[in-house]
Design a protein around this motif. Structure first.
Motif, PDB file in Angstrom:
ATOM      1  N   ALA B 239      28.320  63.689  89.859  1.00 25.44           N
ATOM      2  CA  ALA B 239      27.153  64.398  90.396  1.00 25.44           C
ATOM      3  C   ALA B 239      26.628  65.420  89.396  1.00 25.44           C
ATOM      4  CB  ALA B 239      27.522  65.080  91.714  1.00 25.44           C
ATOM      5  N   LEU B 240      27.547  66.182  88.794  1.00 25.21           N
ATOM      6  CA  LEU B 240      27.110  67.243  87.891  1.00 25.21           C
ATOM      7  C   LEU B 240      26.470  66.690  86.623  1.00 25.21           C
ATOM      8  CD1 LEU B 240      30.074  69.559  88.539  1.00 25.21           C
ATOM      9  CD2 LEU B 240      27.748  70.372  88.418  1.00 25.21           C
ATOM     10  N   TRP B 243      22.936  65.097  87.596  1.00 28.72           N
ATOM     11  CA  TRP B 243      21.938  66.056  88.077  1.00 28.72           C
ATOM     12  C   TRP B 243      21.564  67.042  86.987  1.00 28.72           C
ATOM     13  CZ3 TRP B 243      20.614  71.094  89.144  1.00 28.72           C
ATOM     14  CH2 TRP B 243      19.688  71.309  90.168  1.00 28.72           C
ATOM     15  N   LEU B 244      22.570  67.572  86.273  1.00 26.91           N
ATOM     16  CA  LEU B 244      22.264  68.570  85.252  1.00 26.91           C
ATOM     17  C   LEU B 244      21.534  67.950  84.069  1.00 26.91           C
ATOM     18  CD1 LEU B 244      25.379  70.911  85.207  1.00 26.91           C
ATOM     19  CD2 LEU B 244      23.065  71.460  85.902  1.00 26.91           C
ATOM     20  N   PHE B 247      17.990  67.740  85.319  1.00 20.66           N
ATOM     21  CA  PHE B 247      17.317  69.033  85.461  1.00 20.66           C
ATOM     22  C   PHE B 247      17.135  69.723  84.113  1.00 20.66           C
ATOM     23  CE2 PHE B 247      17.505  73.665  86.760  1.00 20.66           C
ATOM     24  CZ  PHE B 247      16.203  73.699  87.233  1.00 20.66           C
TER      25      PHE B 247
END
Lengths: 263, 382
Positions: B239-240, B243-244, B247
């Motif tokens: 997830a990290l 997503w990062l 973003f």
């Protein structure tokens, strides 16, 4: 020296008026502190007690609260700006100049504009914080969704406000942005599949005067109708929706178990 | 006042940097050359990977102070050695970008620092520092006063910002005279930057739409129960990372490109380059259909548009529709089994569409690829 002040305060706190507003004593012990939060409309958004870790600045960064604070600052400065501004091309730009030149403490527009930028930064960082702490996970899935809508609406608020000064920066930024609407699939004149949207007999439904960009601008380019439309969206429609969603967002924080922390 | 003092100090006169010498000019040329997207985006990506892998090292206070000092000297010090860079940075509407970068850096450090501490404790089998649920404080006074102090500080900062910097106001709107470059508000410039690689219907409609649906769907797709309510990297790697990357690299870095480095005609300029409005960049981009029919098979393009674009259509259909299935059957089969088909395919669809942006970028840089599918007959270019 302090004695007269203290006795004056004690007198004020003993009057019927004070006691009719604040139905509890001075919040000095546990009972009155709990009462202070429970009997106040604004404070009772909070529970009476929270996890110590949940309110550490290094955990929350205070970014959600800052976003809400900036929403309030934008609302107040925005209402004041509405006194001086007319959303028609003849006057809009001149009114902005007038704000600078004639209004006492002419910082209103500065506060409103920089506050809007700061609000976008704060809401992005709030989203990043909630993501990085995994706080969107059950039971807060729905509230995360509300937050995403709030994020989009905040950016739309800023976008609609961008047009109002009616300078070169404004109309061309909005032109660039609203040109995207022309490219919407099915609904934009320059988008794919638009030819498919037609009545039997080949009468096109989506024309240059009925496509998605026209809905946004009330015209084929950014003109006086667009200015009025953006003004109403910016000052009335979007803030109302935002206010309702903010209420839901805050209420759900409590209903979903308060601020997150290790399970 | 500041608008008068800073450029005078920094430029030592109109258009000239405060100080310069041949060695500095060499470094500036090197930075300009490296700042084009085909170099700088991979560099940023490598930086992102190192940030994710070495988060226990770079978050140590001594390291972060050195990193921050270096970055700030480079970022702000460059104003003294280059007038074009100074013009970009002091433009009032660009000031929020600087504030965002500073705030984001600080927040990322705070987050990764706590993640490093939490992960080390979890590995050692110790409880988290905040694990005690019963350790509660009263909202009055603890939270209410924190909020009030934040509010006072924020008000002061906002008023100070407003006193120091006037809100930008250009000449009155002229529907006949677009400025060059015409830019959207800064928070949409990541999308405008994507217009370099995709047509408006994708960059301006489909991609932002999928960002919103992807974000809303995220809590329902991410069924990993770990890492709920505290900073961690180790417990939520997938997830990290995804997503990062989306973003920080595909959103924030593209915004910085769009605001700082895109000049007239949306041409790319290095941070120390003059925004020359007469610069002509030849358009050499080539469609996939040209590559296939003309260069590959040595014959003219077929008349039928669907035959002409067959390769691109097959590729795009494979990428968007078949690739999720392939992923489910191969490298992500474990994830597929855990998540179930609905969750997995929603996640995988958003993932491959997101991956299409870096894919198109790399193909543009390596092969000057213009479109996978070029169907101007239907306004359908991908």
């Amino acid at each position: 020296m302090m004695q007269p002040v203290r006795s004056a305060l004690d007198y004020v706190r003993s009057t019927q008026i004070w006691n009719s507003i604040f139905r509890h004593g001075v919040p000095r012990d546990r009972r009155t502190r709990v009462m202070a939060v429970m009997s106040n409309l604004f404070l009772h958004l909070h529970p009476v007690a929270v996890r110590k870790s949940g309110i550490r600045l290094s955990f929350t960064w205070c970014m959600g609260g800052l976003t809400f604070f900036l929403f309030l600052a934008e609302t107040i400065s925005g209402v004041l700006l509405m006194f001086y501004y007319r959303p028609v091309p003849e006057y809009a730009y001149a009114d902005i100049i007038g704000l600078r030149a004639h209004v006492t403490l002419g910082l209103l527009r500065e506060i409103h504009r920089w506050g809007a930028h700061a609000m976008i930064i704060a809401i992005w960082l709030h989203m990043m914080r909630v993501f990085l702490t995994g706080s969107y996970k059950p039971p807060r899935e729905f509230n995360w969704g509300v937050g995403v809508i709030l994020l989009v609406l905040t950016m739309l608020m800023s976008f609609t406000g961008y047009l109002l000064p009616w300078d070169q920066l404004a109309i061309w930024a909005i032109t660039v942005g609203s040109n995207m609407g022309k490219a919407t699939p099915f609904l934009g004149m320059q988008g794919p599949f638009t030819d498919l949207v037609q009545l039997p007999g080949g009468v096109p439904l989506v024309t240059v005067k009925s496509d998605a960009a026209y809905l946004l601008l009330a015209g084929t380019s950014v003109g006086e109708n667009a200015l009025m439309r953006f003004y109403v969206l910016h000052c009335i429609a979007l803030p109302l929706v935002l206010a309702v969603l903010i209420a839901i967002h805050f209420w759900r924080i409590r209903k979903d178990g308060g601020i997150s922390g290790p399970l | 006042m500041t608008q008068f003092i800073i450029p005078t100090l920094a430029s030592g006169g109109a258009g000239k940097p405060f100080f310069t010498n041949p060695a500095i000019e060499k470094i500036k040329d090197l930075v300009n050359a490296l700042s084009v997207p085909e170099f700088s985006l991979p560099i940023f990506t490598v930086g992102f990977i190192l940030m994710m892998l070495w988060y226990r090292k770079w978050t140590k206070p001594k390291v972060i102070i050195a990193l921050t000092a270096g970055a700030c000297v480079f970022y702000f010090g460059s104003m003294l050695i280059d007038y074009n860079y100074l013009l970009i940075l002091k433009k009032p509407d660009n000031v929020p970008i600087t504030i965002m970068l500073l705030a984001m850096g600080l927040c990322l450090w705070v987050a990764f620092r706590q993640a490093a501490i939490n992960d080390a404790r979890l590995e050692a089998g110790l409880p988290l520092p905040d694990a005690d649920k019963e350790d509660k404080v009263l909202v009055w006074p603890d939270l209410v006063y924190t909020e009030m102090i934040c509010m006072v500080l924020a008000s002061a900062a906002l008023v100070l910002w407003s006193i120091v910097l006037r809100a930008p106001l250009e000449s009155p709107a002229n529907p006949a005279g677009p400025p060059n470059p015409s830019k959207a508000p800064w928070y949409f410039l990541g999308l405008q930057e994507m217009l370099v690689y995709f047509d408006p219907w994708i960059a301006g409609v489909i991609l932002p739409g999928l960002i919103v649906t992807g974000l809303i769907a995220m809590p329902y797709i991410d069924i990993n129960p770990k890492g709920n309510g505290f900073y961690t990297i180790a417990q939520r790697k997938f997830a990290l990372w995804v997503w990062l990357f989306g973003f920080l690299i595909l959103w924030v870095v593209l915004i910085v490109f769009g605001t700082f480095l895109r000049g007239p005609n949306w041409n790319f300029f290095g941070p120390y380059e003059y925004w020359d409005s007469h610069l002509q960049v030849p358009l050499t981009n080539i469609n996939l259909s040209d590559y296939f029919w003309v260069f590959g098979l040595g014959q003219p393009l077929p008349k039928n548009p669907f035959a002409r674009e067959a390769v691109g259509i097959v590729f795009t259909a494979f990428w968007c529709l078949a690739l999720p299935v392939v992923l489910a059957r191969t490298v992500m089969y474990r994830m597929y089994n855990q998540m179930g088909s609905t969750r997995f395919y929603i996640m995988a669809f958003h993932l491959v569409i997101m991956a299409m942006l870096p894919l198109k970028m790399v193909l543009r840089w390596l092969f000057t690829l213009k479109y996978f599918v070029y169907l101007p007959e239907f306004n359908l270019n991908i």
